[in-house]
Design a protein around this motif. Structure first.
Motif, PDB file in Angstrom:
ATOM      1  N   LYS A  64      -1.254   4.119   6.566  1.00 36.42           N
ATOM      2  CA  LYS A  64       0.042   4.579   5.843  1.00 36.42           C
ATOM      3  C   LYS A  64       0.563   5.701   6.723  1.00 36.42           C
ATOM      4  O   LYS A  64       1.616   5.634   7.017  1.00 36.42           O
ATOM      5  CB  LYS A  64      -0.317   5.444   4.598  1.00 36.42           C
ATOM      6  CG  LYS A  64       0.628   6.417   3.955  1.00 36.42           C
ATOM      7  CD  LYS A  64      -0.051   7.054   2.806  1.00 36.42           C
ATOM      8  CE  LYS A  64       0.984   8.141   2.164  1.00 36.42           C
ATOM      9  NZ  LYS A  64       1.122   9.270   3.249  1.00 36.42           N
ATOM     10  N   LEU A  65      -0.255   6.473   7.410  1.00 43.26           N
ATOM     11  CA  LEU A  65       0.221   7.489   8.398  1.00 43.26           C
ATOM     12  C   LEU A  65       0.859   6.513   9.514  1.00 43.26           C
ATOM     13  O   LEU A  65       1.883   7.178  10.173  1.00 43.26           O
ATOM     14  CB  LEU A  65      -0.958   8.310   9.019  1.00 43.26           C
ATOM     15  CG  LEU A  65      -1.447   9.148   7.919  1.00 43.26           C
ATOM     16  CD1 LEU A  65      -2.667   9.852   8.388  1.00 43.26           C
ATOM     17  CD2 LEU A  65      -0.501  10.166   7.539  1.00 43.26           C
ATOM     18  N   LEU A  66       0.063   5.659   9.989  1.00 43.42           N
ATOM     19  CA  LEU A  66       1.002   4.721  11.093  1.00 43.42           C
ATOM     20  C   LEU A  66       2.309   4.098  10.900  1.00 43.42           C
ATOM     21  O   LEU A  66       3.394   4.176  11.498  1.00 43.42           O
ATOM     22  CB  LEU A  66      -0.079   3.604  11.529  1.00 43.42           C
ATOM     23  CG  LEU A  66       0.431   2.867  12.874  1.00 43.42           C
ATOM     24  CD1 LEU A  66       0.534   3.630  13.848  1.00 43.42           C
ATOM     25  CD2 LEU A  66      -0.908   1.770  12.846  1.00 43.42           C
ATOM     26  N   PHE A  67       2.236   3.673   9.545  1.00 46.66           N
ATOM     27  CA  PHE A  67       3.661   3.308   9.006  1.00 46.66           C
ATOM     28  C   PHE A  67       4.478   4.186   8.837  1.00 46.66           C
ATOM     29  O   PHE A  67       5.880   3.928   9.285  1.00 46.66           O
ATOM     30  CB  PHE A  67       3.542   2.374   7.759  1.00 46.66           C
ATOM     31  CG  PHE A  67       2.969   1.196   7.930  1.00 46.66           C
ATOM     32  CD1 PHE A  67       2.370   0.570   9.078  1.00 46.66           C
ATOM     33  CD2 PHE A  67       2.533   0.355   6.677  1.00 46.66           C
ATOM     34  CE1 PHE A  67       1.731  -0.788   9.056  1.00 46.66           C
ATOM     35  CE2 PHE A  67       1.917  -0.977   6.769  1.00 46.66           C
ATOM     36  CZ  PHE A  67       1.602  -1.217   8.035  1.00 46.66           C
ATOM     37  N   GLU A  68       4.483   5.439   8.208  1.00 50.95           N
ATOM     38  CA  GLU A  68       5.380   6.333   8.280  1.00 50.95           C
ATOM     39  C   GLU A  68       5.946   6.791   9.805  1.00 50.95           C
ATOM     40  O   GLU A  68       7.155   7.075   9.863  1.00 50.95           O
ATOM     41  CB  GLU A  68       4.631   7.790   7.770  1.00 50.95           C
ATOM     42  CG  GLU A  68       4.397   7.571   6.199  1.00 50.95           C
ATOM     43  CD  GLU A  68       3.642   8.759   5.550  1.00 50.95           C
ATOM     44  OE1 GLU A  68       3.783   8.983   4.773  1.00 50.95           O
ATOM     45  OE2 GLU A  68       2.869   9.435   6.393  1.00 50.95           O
ATOM     46  N   THR A  69       5.011   6.876  10.892  1.00 44.02           N
ATOM     47  CA  THR A  69       5.372   7.065  12.119  1.00 44.02           C
ATOM     48  C   THR A  69       6.427   6.078  12.590  1.00 44.02           C
ATOM     49  O   THR A  69       7.393   6.423  13.140  1.00 44.02           O
ATOM     50  CB  THR A  69       4.017   7.135  13.052  1.00 44.02           C
ATOM     51  OG1 THR A  69       3.282   8.217  12.594  1.00 44.02           O
ATOM     52  CG2 THR A  69       4.565   7.598  14.565  1.00 44.02           C
ATOM     53  N   LEU A  95       8.083   3.827  10.692  1.00 41.20           N
ATOM     54  CA  LEU A  95       9.383   3.775  10.216  1.00 41.20           C
ATOM     55  C   LEU A  95      10.181   5.028  10.037  1.00 41.20           C
ATOM     56  O   LEU A  95      11.436   5.031  10.029  1.00 41.20           O
ATOM     57  CB  LEU A  95       9.264   3.361   8.615  1.00 41.20           C
ATOM     58  CG  LEU A  95       8.474   1.998   8.444  1.00 41.20           C
ATOM     59  CD1 LEU A  95       7.981   2.062   7.126  1.00 41.20           C
ATOM     60  CD2 LEU A  95       9.581   0.913   8.657  1.00 41.20           C
ATOM     61  N   GLU A  96       9.452   6.374  10.610  1.00 41.29           N
ATOM     62  CA  GLU A  96      10.064   7.380  10.454  1.00 41.29           C
ATOM     63  C   GLU A  96      10.567   7.865   9.113  1.00 41.29           C
ATOM     64  O   GLU A  96      11.713   8.439   8.849  1.00 41.29           O
ATOM     65  CB  GLU A  96      11.484   7.591  11.457  1.00 41.29           C
ATOM     66  CG  GLU A  96      10.911   7.452  12.661  1.00 41.29           C
ATOM     67  CD  GLU A  96      12.164   7.430  13.795  1.00 41.29           C
ATOM     68  OE1 GLU A  96      13.199   7.964  13.472  1.00 41.29           O
ATOM     69  OE2 GLU A  96      11.881   7.533  15.138  1.00 41.29           O
ATOM     70  N   LYS A  97       9.693   7.374   8.043  1.00 38.19           N
ATOM     71  CA  LYS A  97       9.986   7.457   6.515  1.00 38.19           C
ATOM     72  C   LYS A  97       8.774   7.917   5.714  1.00 38.19           C
ATOM     73  O   LYS A  97       7.638   7.619   6.385  1.00 38.19           O
ATOM     74  CB  LYS A  97      10.531   6.078   5.974  1.00 38.19           C
ATOM     75  CG  LYS A  97      11.865   5.454   6.585  1.00 38.19           C
ATOM     76  CD  LYS A  97      13.227   6.090   6.211  1.00 38.19           C
ATOM     77  CE  LYS A  97      14.079   5.418   6.614  1.00 38.19           C
ATOM     78  NZ  LYS A  97      15.569   5.860   6.178  1.00 38.19           N
ATOM     79  N   ARG A  98       8.856   8.575   4.889  1.00 43.11           N
ATOM     80  CA  ARG A  98       7.651   9.174   4.059  1.00 43.11           C
ATOM     81  C   ARG A  98       7.347   8.072   3.262  1.00 43.11           C
ATOM     82  O   ARG A  98       8.228   7.479   2.493  1.00 43.11           O
ATOM     83  CB  ARG A  98       7.903  10.476   3.383  1.00 43.11           C
ATOM     84  CG  ARG A  98       7.085  10.799   2.434  1.00 43.11           C
ATOM     85  CD  ARG A  98       7.160  12.158   1.872  1.00 43.11           C
ATOM     86  NE  ARG A  98       5.977  12.634   0.994  1.00 43.11           N
ATOM     87  CZ  ARG A  98       5.100  13.037   1.344  1.00 43.11           C
ATOM     88  NH1 ARG A  98       4.545  13.440   2.856  1.00 43.11           N
ATOM     89  NH2 ARG A  98       3.949  13.387   0.777  1.00 43.11           N
ATOM     90  N   ILE A  99       6.104   7.747   3.087  1.00 43.39           N
ATOM     91  CA  ILE A  99       5.533   6.684   2.217  1.00 43.39           C
ATOM     92  C   ILE A  99       4.706   7.618   1.057  1.00 43.39           C
ATOM     93  O   ILE A  99       3.533   8.243   1.215  1.00 43.39           O
ATOM     94  CB  ILE A  99       4.634   5.673   2.600  1.00 43.39           C
ATOM     95  CG1 ILE A  99       5.326   5.018   3.800  1.00 43.39           C
ATOM     96  CG2 ILE A  99       3.980   4.864   1.685  1.00 43.39           C
ATOM     97  CD1 ILE A  99       4.428   3.783   4.503  1.00 43.39           C
TER      98      ILE A  99
END
Length: 843
Positions: A360-365, A367-371
């Motif tokens: 989750k943290l990696l995807f947020e980085t 995408l530059e979006k909050r999950i």
């Protein structure tokens, strides 16, 4: 049938990987300028990524930008003007990185022409190609000094520095990596006019491709980029080796070794200019270059192309226009999670933890979006939420619902077996026939395994708390699960008699589920998953896979040593009381021996967190056993001396003190010998990893010393020149040699053979040495030779080993010591070959 988030993939055979054919077009003739690509191909970096790369040589008239834009070449290497080509001609090209953070193109003039500054260029002859004359950095530098370009006579470039030497031109455009070498060798003083000194530093030597390949084959583009950067890292770190390879395979220009080394050193400075990372491509700098082109009038008026689309780093992992639009209109995302499935996902006190939290943290980085997380009780609610669009994607879902689509697998994990310590190591389900094996319903597809292995008694279980008790009480043989879950179980056990006792070729994989209508997000997730590096995956898993692994250690032998030592200490105390004159000296020796033994026992009882340190414990157990073998004779001699002294003391007749002294001296000498044995090898267990210059013969002799007690009927020969030295990790080489020797000795135990031989010899190469260990213990079966370096693969059972010795040896040689270890077998002979660099750089 339920197939949840973890999908079991049965793969009994290793299939050959079909390599993708790709082409790379060079921008000039062979030289170190392209060394990274040569080495990526030579060292197998491209092959590891599944690529078969054809490097096309340069010819005059080849337009590299056009070739790549039209798809005639998959990848190309572009000069500074690639940015102009993108802006004015070929809008579908995209740069994967810029190798040189500052362009090597400069102007040169001889000092004897009295050209001391750029202002002296007027009314002089300047030799440059049309491209060079139009490159913005050169022209900007000239104009910044208020030079009238019309007052300079431009000459057609001959690409021959002799035109400057022979005064056919006053000024010449040249590369810092080439022309200065020739001028220095001819002792010709010269001036350098570098655009970067005037504030015009430009990118150069872009690796680029086209949008079509990026969108249709993002994995190919990513793999080629990563392998190429690895090639450059290797080339710059091993300049002499790389130059030798170019001289052998890519020297169409007939360059000398010194010339190539000079080029390599200069290009390395440009690649890491101002301490930038290798291949850095910054949008702000790109925009400054575009602005400079615009000011200088090189950009067509109608061009409004965004330079960010030129940069692969900001093309958002190869996202298409509709995917970018989707992201632009999406402020944040939501993910359904189940709250109590650690080590994968757990929500406690509003804190989300587990492997999925890391993704989750990696995807947020990325995408530059909050999950945002949406907690649910089970997979049924998660599926319902997906269909109602209450969350965008979820984990732990049934596969029987056709309204759900699934992402690519973003992690593969091998299946392992948890069982009691005294059970043999298992590496195939066939070994579990007629045994009761537990499987957690939430992790592995029970019905599938039952169909594949009907003779194994698989039992599904939902209560995790009962697993360890059932194994401990012999109600079942073990539990099949994945590594992180196994580690979690072992951390929770209190008795400590259960361990990982098997590893299988079968894997479980991780993926996400989405609403079937959310195909755009599915494509985005797949591209994010592709972009995750192996190092990132390994770090995530390692955070949840650390364990103090258990190893089979001969504690009976340790207790015997401690017991004998304790009795010996008591005897010394009695002797000291009777012989006051020797009190101080014997107490000192006694305490030294006590501390030494205590340290060794403490080291053997330490528990490490990684499988690699588990292997270290195995070696420590072996070494203590060997030390114990060496201690047998001195202990026997000590015991004899003790009996003599006690007899003399108990005898009422006068005793000759010289006899007592002689036996006390014998005791002291044997104690010193035992202490020296410990001291010689205490550094071997030291946790600090220190590189040192050492003698190979001495290192192998140390390994032989510790293991020779086992070699009673084996002809052991060491044929190593005394002058061979290495700068590397001595203790690790000793450990590897001991593993190989112990492996050979074990084979002899099972072989009915009279002339048993183990030979160790070396062969010297230019910058490497080979260490060879050969035995005639019967060879290795062709069916298993390809697997002997795998972790947990062993032909030994129970107390004989669990198959990590050769795996540890391979990791030490190849990962730590930058070498290579290979094995060959023919007839009755087994031949291990270790190749190591003479001088390992301490990075």
């Amino acid at each position: 049938m339920k197939l949840i988030f973890f999908v079991l993939i049965i793969s009994k055979l290793v299939f050959a990987v079909e390599h993708k054919e790709v082409n790379l077009q060079q921008s000039w003739f062979d030289q170190f300028q392209f060394a990274g690509y040569y080495m990526a191909k030579e060292k197998g970096f491209y092959e590891e990524e599944g690529l078969n790369v054809n490097i096309r040589p340069f010819n005059f008239g080849v337009d590299v930008s056009k070739e790549v834009s039209l798809g005639n070449a998959d990848f190309g290497i572009g000069r500074e003007t690639l940015i102009l080509d993108y802006l004015n001609k070929y809008n579908n090209i995209v740069s994967l990185y810029a190798l040189f953070q500052n362009a090597p193109l400069v102007l040169l003039s001889k000092q004897d022409l009295n050209i001391n500054s750029i202002k002296d260029f007027e009314n002089k002859k300047l030799m440059a190609t049309i491209d060079d004359a139009n490159q913005v950095s050169i022209n900007a530098m000239l104009k910044s000094q208020h030079i009238n370009l019309n007052n300079i006579t431009y000459l057609k470039h001959t690409h021959n520095i002799n035109d400057l030497i022979e005064d056919n031109t006053d000024i010449i455009s040249a590369y810092l990596s080439k022309a200065p070498f020739i001028l220095n060798n001819k002792n010709i003083p010269f001036h350098v006019y570098n655009p970067s000194d005037y504030g015009f530093d430009m990118y150069s030597d872009f690796l680029f491709t086209n949008n079509e390949l990026e969108n249709t084959s993002p994995e190919v583009v990513k793999s080629f980029r990563n392998a190429s950067l690895r090639g450059w890292e290797y080339a710059f770190s091993n300049i002499e080796e790389t130059v030798d390879f170019i001289l052998k395979r890519y020297n169409s220009q007939k360059l000398s070794k010194d010339e190539l080394i000079f080029e390599a050193q200069e290009l390395k400075k440009l690649a890491y200019y101002q301490n930038n990372s290798l291949g850095n491509l910054d949008n702000a700098k790109l925009q400054r270059i575009v602005d400079l082109y615009a000011v200088m009038g090189y950009i067509k008026n109608s061009n409004t192309r965004d330079i960010k689309s030129f940069n692969y780093k900001t093309t958002r992992h190869g996202f298409t226009q509709d995917e970018l639009s989707f992201l632009k209109n999406k402020n944040n995302f939501s993910m359904c999670i189940q709250t109590n499935q650690y080590p994968y996902q757990k929500l406690e006190n509003n804190e989300f933890s587990g492997i999925i939290s890391k993704y989750k943290l990696l995807f947020e980085t990325l995408l530059e979006k909050r999950i945002n997380i949406v907690p649910v009780e089970n997979e049924n609610i998660a599926q319902k939420y997906l269909q109602e669009n209450k969350c965008d994607f979820a984990t732990f879902l049934k596969k029987e619902d056709y309204n759900i689509i699934y992402s690519k697998n973003y992690l593969n994990l091998p299946l392992v077996l948890l069982t009691k310590d005294d059970n043999s190591f298992i590496y195939d389900f066939e070994q579990l026939i007629n045994k009761k094996i537990l499987i957690l319903n939430s992790q592995v597809n029970v019905n599938f395994l039952k169909a594949q292995y009907p003779e194994v008694n698989f039992l599904s279980i939902t209560d995790k708390d009962q697993v360890l008790n059932q194994i401990q009480n012999d109600k079942v043989y073990g539990l099949i699960t994945d590594i992180p879950s196994a580690i979690h179980f072992l951390k929770e056990q209190t008795i400590g008699s259960i361990h990982i006792g098997g590893k299988f070729e079968e894997n479980v994989t991780l993926s996400f589920g989405l609403n079937q209508d959310n195909t755009v997000l599915s494509r985005i997730l797949n591209k994010l998953i592709i972009s995750i590096t192996k190092n990132q995956q390994d770090k995530i898993v390692s955070d949840y896979s650390s364990l103090n692994y258990k190893e089979v250690v001969n504690y009976d032998l340790i207790f015997k040593i401690v017991g004998i030592s304790t009795l010996f200490i008591i005897f010394l105390i009695i002797l000291i009381q009777r012989e006051k004159t020797f009190k101080r000296k014997i107490i000192k020796l006694n305490e030294s021996l006590k501390v030494t033994i205590k340290n060794e026992v403490d080291l053997n009882r330490e528990k490490d967190e990684y499988i690699f340190k588990q292997a270290k414990l195995a070696s420590m157990g072996e070494m203590i056993a060997n030390i114990a073998h060496q201690w047998k004779q001195p202990l026997n001699r000590i015991n004899v001396s003790n009996q003599v002294i006690l007899t003399l003391v108990d005898d009422e007749k006068p005793t000759d003190i010289s006899i007592v002294r002689k036996h006390i001296n014998d005791i002291e000498n044997n104690i010193f010998y035992m202490s020296d044995t410990i001291n010689d090898f205490s550094g071997f267990f030291h946790p600090n990893k220190t590189m040192n210059l050492f003698n190979v013969n001495d290192a192998i002799s140390k390994a032989h010393t510790l293991i020779k007690a086992k070699i009673t009927d084996i002809d052991f020969n060491i044929d190593i020149e005394n002058h061979i030295n290495l700068k590397n990790y001595e203790n690790e080489l000793i450990q590897v040699v001991m593993v190989l020797l112990d492996n050979s000795i074990f084979k002899f135990k099972n072989a009915n053979k009279q002339d048993k031989k183990i030979d160790v010899y070396t062969q010297e190469l230019d910058s490497y040495i080979e260490i060879n260990v050969v035995d005639n213990g019967g060879g290795i079966s062709s069916e298993i030779i390809d697997r002997i370096f795998e972790p947990y693969f062993s032909t030994k059972f129970k107390d004989k080993g669990v198959g990590i010795g050769l795996y540890m040896a391979k990791m030490l040689i190849e990962e730590s010591m930058s070498g290579k270890i290979l094995v060959e077998t023919q007839d009755e002979y087994t031949h291990f070959k270790i190749t190591l660099p003479r001088l390992l750089e301490n990075n």
